[in-house]
Design a protein around this motif. Structure first.
Motif, mmCIF file in Angstrom:
data_model
loop_
_atom_site.group_PDB
_atom_site.id
_atom_site.type_symbol
_atom_site.label_atom_id
_atom_site.label_comp_id
_atom_site.label_asym_id
_atom_site.label_seq_id
_atom_site.Cartn_x
_atom_site.Cartn_y
_atom_site.Cartn_z
ATOM 1 N N ARG A 15 0.850 -1.184 0.000
ATOM 2 C CA ARG A 15 0.000 0.000 0.000
ATOM 3 C C ARG A 15 0.889 1.237 0.000
ATOM 4 N NH1 ARG A 15 -4.565 -1.374 4.584
ATOM 5 N NH2 ARG A 15 -4.641 -3.624 4.265
ATOM 6 N N ARG A 50 -7.646 6.749 -6.148
ATOM 7 C CA ARG A 50 -7.264 5.416 -5.703
ATOM 8 C C ARG A 50 -6.960 4.567 -6.927
ATOM 9 N NH1 ARG A 50 -12.254 3.718 -2.082
ATOM 10 N NH2 ARG A 50 -13.320 4.952 -3.651
ATOM 11 N N LEU A 110 -10.369 6.663 3.140
ATOM 12 C CA LEU A 110 -9.243 5.825 2.735
ATOM 13 C C LEU A 110 -8.830 4.849 3.834
ATOM 14 C CD1 LEU A 110 -6.929 8.380 0.883
ATOM 15 C CD2 LEU A 110 -8.518 6.727 -0.123
ATOM 16 N N ARG A 152 -3.939 7.031 -3.226
ATOM 17 C CA ARG A 152 -3.823 5.722 -2.578
ATOM 18 C C ARG A 152 -3.585 4.660 -3.646
ATOM 19 N NH1 ARG A 152 -2.709 3.204 1.481
ATOM 20 N NH2 ARG A 152 -4.431 3.384 2.954
ATOM 21 N N LEU A 234 -9.853 -3.059 -3.657
ATOM 22 C CA LEU A 234 -9.959 -1.633 -3.407
ATOM 23 C C LEU A 234 -10.473 -1.337 -2.011
ATOM 24 C CD1 LEU A 234 -11.285 -0.027 -6.712
ATOM 25 C CD2 LEU A 234 -9.024 0.130 -5.713
#
Length: 236
Positions: A15, A50, A110, A152, A234
């Protein structure tokens, strides 16, 4: 900022959160609701994106198989500053900005870890704010405005695709029928097998794992397994 993780299924998840400044400006002191003025304030506009990336393993691990990107809506919020001293040193300013940004809905969605919140403030914005807060014109009041983007990224290798598959259960009632793996053409009984999520086709786990190192579709119907994995990954 890279954050290697392991989820409940044991697959490595990389991540990353990248916070960058888009623009900044200085404006006059903000007007108060009673017709007067607050001396200091910060107005932040934040855009969030994202993305999900599947990367090959082996000799060329940095090749991206495909990248999915989802953009959020921009939103702005103004924070009055009662004590200018919280913006006049790097450490205090970093902490104040982190607290302000934590109130933004798009950032809260997030689900950042504690150490990711430490990095959510764009690196270049703190010295800019400190410079203005220490300047001679600060006594006249100001609104410091900046726009930022938080990106992200969730990065997986091929093993992530196997997470989207489910273990094939042996059909004890179908004693007279056997299925073959369409890749190696051997029977599915006797060793671990999986069913793909988007279609009824099943394969030996070792066979489909090797297949995923080259392609991300079902070997028979060519459905893309990544699309089935997208929603789950996701949400990580």
């Amino acid at each position: 900022m890279a954050m290697p993780k392991h989820d409940a299924d044991g697959a490595v998840v990389d991540r990353r959160l990248d916070a960058t400044t888009i623009c900044f400006s200085e404006e006059p002191a903000p007007a108060a609701s009673d017709g007067g003025s607050h001396r200091f304030a910060l107005r932040v506009t934040c855009s969030v994106t994202r993305s999900l990336e599947f990367r090959r393993s082996g000799r060329h691990p940095k090749v991206v198989l495909q990248k999915y990107t989802k953009a959020g809506c921009d939103s702005a919020i103004t924070f009055p500053v009662g004590d200018l001293s919280v913006l006049q040193s790097d450490g205090a300013c970093q902490g104040a900005l982190r607290g302000m940004l934590a109130e933004l809905r798009q950032l809260r969605e997030l689900h950042l870890d504690e150490d990711e919140w430490d990095a959510v403030v764009p690196a270049d914005i703190v010295p800019q704010i400190v410079r203005v807060a220490r300047g001679e014109d600060a006594k006249d009041g100001f609104t410091f405005c900046f726009a930022m983007n938080a990106h992200r990224r969730i990065i997986h290798g091929e093993e992530a695709l196997l997470m989207a598959c489910k273990e094939r259960e042996l059909d004890l009632d179908g004693a007279g029928t056997t299925d073959d793996c369409a890749i190696c053409l051997d029977g599915l009984e006797g060793e671990p097998a999986v069913e793909l999520p988007a279609c009824p086709h099943a394969f030996h786990r070792r066979c489909i794992s090797t297949w995923f190192s080259k392609k991300t579709t079902c070997p028979i119907c060519r459905d893309d397994v990544r699309l089935c994995a997208l929603r789950k990954f996701l949400n990580l």
